[in-house]
Design a protein around this motif. Structure first.
Motif, mmCIF file in Angstrom:
data_model
loop_
_atom_site.group_PDB
_atom_site.id
_atom_site.type_symbol
_atom_site.label_atom_id
_atom_site.label_comp_id
_atom_site.label_asym_id
_atom_site.label_seq_id
_atom_site.Cartn_x
_atom_site.Cartn_y
_atom_site.Cartn_z
ATOM 1 N N LEU A 196 0.769 -0.622 -0.389
ATOM 2 C CA LEU A 196 0.020 0.139 -0.134
ATOM 3 C C LEU A 196 0.728 1.368 0.101
ATOM 4 O O LEU A 196 0.408 2.335 -0.318
ATOM 5 N N ASP A 197 2.137 1.746 0.220
ATOM 6 C CA ASP A 197 2.850 2.316 0.236
ATOM 7 C C ASP A 197 3.751 2.650 -1.178
ATOM 8 O O ASP A 197 4.525 3.428 -1.209
ATOM 9 N N GLY A 198 3.684 1.474 -2.199
ATOM 10 C CA GLY A 198 4.666 2.193 -3.428
ATOM 11 C C GLY A 198 3.756 2.840 -4.225
ATOM 12 O O GLY A 198 2.172 3.349 -3.913
ATOM 13 N N PRO A 199 4.501 2.969 -5.006
ATOM 14 C CA PRO A 199 4.022 4.023 -6.308
ATOM 15 C C PRO A 199 2.621 3.515 -7.609
ATOM 16 O O PRO A 199 2.993 1.840 -7.221
ATOM 17 N N THR A 200 2.627 3.996 -8.227
ATOM 18 C CA THR A 200 1.546 4.299 -8.545
ATOM 19 C C THR A 200 1.481 4.740 -10.132
ATOM 20 O O THR A 200 2.075 5.869 -10.657
ATOM 21 N N PRO A 201 0.667 4.055 -11.152
ATOM 22 C CA PRO A 201 1.408 5.283 -12.542
ATOM 23 C C PRO A 201 0.898 6.328 -12.276
ATOM 24 O O PRO A 201 0.811 7.503 -13.363
ATOM 25 N N CYS A 202 -0.103 6.810 -11.365
ATOM 26 C CA CYS A 202 -1.226 8.362 -11.173
ATOM 27 C C CYS A 202 0.221 8.543 -10.315
ATOM 28 O O CYS A 202 0.183 8.217 -9.064
#
Length: 187
Positions: free
Chosen positions: A26-32
């Motif tokens: 849940l603390d990782g990066p996303t494409p957003c």
């Protein structure tokens, strides 16, 4: 035009992806760029779970919907899947597709919720190392919705500028690229 089957397909996929999203991711990066995975999940649950049902019922969003941390509950993914079932059921009623919702034709509201469900479902899949898989008819409807609403989304900073569409890209990859996302984003 009622595209309930495509909403149901994308909801099943969002539920599958949520179930595969561990609390440790849940603390990782996303494409957003503006969202980490927790923020993305909370947005997805709020607007495509609860918000989608409320829109079908023509009920207002609770004031705190956008600020809730659904991920604080270890069972958030199960609860989201249950909520998606209720949301999909609410949109199954042909009468929901008539008239207006929040000063917009019901079909337009459905299309924007569908965009959120598909694109943020895709974002979550990418952020958590999962594949995003929907039926060809769903990807085709997504591409049509991105083409129809893309400029409006860009105007309100919901989409970035389109990314170059890779040669030979299918409807899903094209829709993702036209929404300003890298279809091959890998973190």
């Amino acid at each position: 035009m009622n595209f309930h089957a495509q909403i149901a397909d994308s909801a099943r996929e969002a539920a599958r992806i949520a179930a595969g999203t561990g609390q440790d991711r849940l603390d990782g990066p996303t494409p957003c760029a503006d969202y980490d995975t927790r923020t993305l999940v909370n947005h997805l649950v709020a607007y495509t779970g609860i918000g989608m049902e409320l829109r079908a019922r023509r009920e207002p969003h609770p004031d705190d919907l956008a600020t809730r941390d659904f991920t604080a509950d270890p069972q958030w993914a199960r609860h989201y899947a249950e909520q998606l079932d209720r949301s999909v059921a609410a949109w199954a009623d042909p009468a929901v597709w008539e008239g207006e919702i929040a000063s917009m034709p019901a079909e337009g509201t459905a299309a924007m919720l569908f965009l959120e469900l598909c694109l943020h479902g895709w974002d979550l899949a990418r952020a958590t190392g999962q594949d995003y898989r929907v039926a060809a008819a769903t990807a085709e409807r997504l591409l049509a919705a991105v083409r129809e609403y893309g400029e409006m989304y860009r105007e309100y900073k919901g989409f970035a500028e389109p990314v170059e569409v890779p040669g030979g890209a299918g409807d899903l990859e094209t829709a993702v690229a036209l929404s300003g996302r890298d279809p091959y984003w890998a973190g």
